[in-house]
Write an enzyme that holds these catalytic residues in place. Structure first.
Site, PDB file in Angstrom:
ATOM      1  N   GLU A 223       0.828  -1.216   0.000  1.00 12.50           N
ATOM      2  CA  GLU A 223       0.000   0.000   0.000  1.00 12.50           C
ATOM      3  C   GLU A 223       0.862   1.266   0.000  1.00 12.50           C
ATOM      4  O   GLU A 223       0.555   2.239   0.698  1.00 12.50           O
ATOM      5  CB  GLU A 223      -0.959  -0.013   1.197  1.00 12.50           C
ATOM      6  CG  GLU A 223      -1.933  -1.175   1.150  1.00 12.50           C
ATOM      7  CD  GLU A 223      -2.945  -1.168   2.282  1.00 12.50           C
ATOM      8  OE1 GLU A 223      -2.838  -0.319   3.194  1.00 12.50           O
ATOM      9  OE2 GLU A 223      -3.865  -2.006   2.255  1.00 12.50           O
TER      10      GLU A 223
ATOM     11  N   GLU B  90      -4.332  -8.804  -0.355  1.00 12.58           N
ATOM     12  CA  GLU B  90      -4.942  -8.556   0.959  1.00 12.58           C
ATOM     13  C   GLU B  90      -6.425  -8.280   0.789  1.00 12.58           C
ATOM     14  O   GLU B  90      -6.817  -7.349   0.076  1.00 12.58           O
ATOM     15  CB  GLU B  90      -4.263  -7.378   1.649  1.00 12.58           C
ATOM     16  CG  GLU B  90      -4.786  -7.093   3.049  1.00 12.58           C
ATOM     17  CD  GLU B  90      -3.979  -5.988   3.729  1.00 12.58           C
ATOM     18  OE1 GLU B  90      -2.742  -5.983   3.573  1.00 12.58           O
ATOM     19  OE2 GLU B  90      -4.596  -5.129   4.379  1.00 12.58           O
TER      20      GLU B  90
END
Length: 687
Positions: free
Chosen positions: A279, A365
């Site tokens: 991220e 994820e």
């Protein structure tokens, strides 16, 4: 140098916090000192690959880096010996090498292995490479390297293949702490946790979001897990959640750290994917494209055998989308929370698959079935005892996970999914919580209900798990939703002997085979399109009984209304441990009634006493809001359960554990500690 030498290590972690989750502080993994001759194998100097593999033969390619610290050249022989898992020598090769002075030399050796036993999830067979530097009859250096013989392939349309067999990655993300033990985690703690995940049907693990403990990777090799090894949580741009995080060090240290991680880890057969970051905000910047290019160059140069991904969380973000050039660079495009964006809540990966058919895709994820173990909020409750994650109710909290799994399971181009998370972890929480409740296993290693959902989808041995508990005093006559996770063809629910009907969930449903309205397997009529079964039952104290049937085999589970707490039960995952001051026994504590049934709302205060050659390393109960210190000898039960960790000393002997609580029958447990094996030296051993 000759004579007395002083080795000092100073750890300065005063600029806290430095991470978004609990990272620990100090020396929390094993440290060792290598003493070598001037001519020696370099640190992490063996690199083993298997470029050709089938069931009849395999080629093992070994690259060995040898350092000569002398000012003169040396003529040596590199002898490499391969041994199988039984320790039998099966191949040997010797290569003469002329080493120039004061430098490093890389040697390549090809070793042929006949009828190899391939490393796989079901049979994670390992080999050992023994490397020797010989100078005449003298051995200057030697090193052992574990490896596996296996073939991995990733296809844009068909997903992942291991040794030619298609495998869906049923994965979880894991942080590096172990609850009350912090991040200095003994191997036995991971053994217990990984066994639980294996029994759930998990076959893959993403190390979030930093290089893991080498002991952890060794266990993944030995137990048969596929690993996504992840390097960074931040690149050059700060996430802003903490001040002193890795972005402050990235430009100076990233390449050095990445090289260390790759060189240290690349012989592990369990590792099948590298992740360059999680991220990272750089994904939406032109500069991020350049950073990724530099990281990929290092990955591909140092290990061209594995693909590289990035866990991207802004692929279709409205305000700050990831650059297409950034995604195009990735060997496999990683998706964090693929159902987060707009119409992708239903369409998931399919939009990008149509627009970018050449992309290989993986769910790096995605959300699991979250919640607090043993806490149940009814739809009619305005304020439950504790809200589950984001205020969801136990009978609907699985819907999003079910929808995503349906898509992932039937679309081969989705390589797999790593859910957030497999196990609760310290940090990433808001007061009054000390830990996240995102896992399907709690901090103590106790499975939550969500654990059994994944077991129902990822395993084939017949199982059924029902919930909630059946202690609802004062709610007699109120309708309580009953839920079951199962892989059986059908489940019938009985309440105090009365049937509430048989129900079935079928996924994936079979189509015609061999002719119209003909089926390869007995046809099962589904009563729901969900992946769980449910009944609405007016509450009356007694017994819920679930009877599941699959291929003529029956499994049952019962849930009882309990009486008040009466006693403590103790059990341990191992009764014999090593006397090395590092091995542990994980002790489960149950509060039971007069019938021996766990009381689901028991919160008795338990006092532990440990005598003999052991210490109390920590206690916990799985409650994210528990405030008692983790090394306390007093711990309240949480929803009927508590947990204690017993650590050995360096002396053999008996360890006596006693657990007592007011108005309850106490319990004792005996563990034996044996001297043997390698002693782990700790900091205070050097005086």
């Amino acid at each position: 140098k000759k004579g007395a030498n002083l080795i000092a290590v100073r750890v300065d972690n005063s600029l806290q916090p430095n991470n978004r989750w609990y990272s620990g502080s100090g020396i929390y993994r094993h440290v060792w000192l290598n003493i070598a001759e001037p001519v020696h194998i370099a640190q992490w100097g063996t690199y083993i690959t298997t470029p050709f593999v089938d069931s009849t033969s395999a080629t093992v390619l070994v690259h060995t880096s040898i350092e000569n610290n002398l000012s003169v050249s040396k003529n040596i022989v590199l002898r490499s010996v391969v041994k199988n898992s039984s320790g039998k020598e099966i191949a040997t090769i010797e290569t003469p090498v002329s080493l120039p002075p004061s430098g490093k030399t890389d040697i390549e050796q090809n070793i042929k292995i006949s009828t190899p036993i391939l490393w796989s999830i079901e049979d994670p067979s390992l080999y050992t490479l023994q490397s020797f530097i010989k100078e005449g009859k003298k051995t200057d250096d030697n090193m052992n390297s574990s490896f596996g013989i296996r073939k991995i392939e990733f296809d844009a349309n068909e997903g992942f293949f291991l040794n030619g067999k298609h495998i869906k990655m049923n994965g979880v993300c894991l942080h590096s702490d172990a609850g009350c033990l912090g991040v200095a985690v003994p191997k036995q703690a991971w053994i217990r946790r990984l066994q639980l995940l294996k029994e759930m049907g998990c076959n893959a693990i993403r190390t979030a979001h930093n290089p893991p403990d080498p002991d952890f990777l060794d266990l993944c090799d030995q137990m048969g897990f596929l690993v996504m090894d992840e390097a960074f949580d931040e690149w050059e741009i700060a996430k802003g959640q903490v001040q002193y995080s890795y972005h402050t060090l990235f430009k100076e240290n990233a390449q050095k750290d990445l090289l260390s991680m790759i060189h240290r880890d690349r012989n592990h057969p369990s590792i099948v994917i590298w992740s360059a970051g999680n991220e990272v905000l750089d994904q939406g910047k032109d500069r991020g494209v350049e950073v990724l290019k530099n990281l990929l160059e290092t990955f591909h140069k140092e290990d061209p055998t594995r693909p590289v991904t990035v866990a991207n969380d802004r692929i279709a973000d409205v305000d700050y989308p990831a650059k297409i050039a950034f995604l195009d660079l990735q060997d496999i495009v990683g998706y964090n929370y693929v159902g987060r964006w707009l119409n992708r809540r239903e369409l998931y990966y399919s939009i990008d698959k149509q627009e970018h058919p050449g992309w290989k895709m993986i769910g790096t994820e995605n959300g699991a079935i979250q919640g607090v173990r043993g806490e149940y909020t009814l739809p009619t409750d305005k304020k439950g005892p504790r809200r589950q994650s984001r205020g969801s109710h136990y009978n609907s909290s699985m819907i999003n996970a079910e929808q995503l799994w349906k898509f992932t399971a039937v679309h081969n181009y989705v390589t797999g999914d790593f859910m957030w998370t497999g196990i609760d972890h310290l940090g990433e929480a808001h007061w009054p919580n000390k830990s996240s409740n995102s896992g399907v296993i709690d901090l103590c290693g106790f499975p939550k209900d969500g654990y059994y959902f994944y077991q129902s989808q990822w395993t084939t041995e017949p199982m059924v798990h029902g919930f909630p508990h059946w202690n609802w005093a004062g709610r007699e006559g109120q309708v309580i939703p009953i839920v079951a996770y199962t892989n059986c063809d059908s489940v019938e629910l009985f309440v105090n002997g009365k049937s509430f009907g048989s129900k079935s969930a079928v996924f994936p449903q079979q189509g015609n085979s061999g002719g119209n309205n003909k089926f390869a397997h007995p046809f099962v009529t589904a009563t729901t399109s969900d992946l769980h079964l449910s009944w609405d039952v007016p509450y009356e104290p007694g017994t819920l009984k679930f009877i599941g049937t699959k291929n003529g085999k029956t499994v049952t589970e019962e849930i009882h209304t309990t009486s008040k707490p009466a006693a403590i039960l103790l059990s341990a995952d191992q009764k014999d441990i090593n006397a090395d001051a590092w091995d542990i026994a994980n002790v489960t504590v149950e509060i039971v009634d007069e019938n021996g049934w766990v009381v689901p709302d028991a919160d008795n205060l338990i006092t532990f006493k440990v005598e003999g050659e052991g210490t109390l390393a920590g206690t916990d109960n799985g409650d994210p809001q528990e405030k008692t210190a983790m090394n306390s000898n007093k711990r309240k039960a949480f929803n009927g359960l508590a947990f204690a960790v017993i650590r050995s000393t360096e002396k053999s002997g008996s360890i006596h554990i006693a657990a007592n609580a007011e108005n309850l029958k106490g319990a004792v447990l005996e563990i034996t500690s044996h001297r043997g094996g390698n002693l782990v030296l700790r900091v205070n051993d050097f005086k």
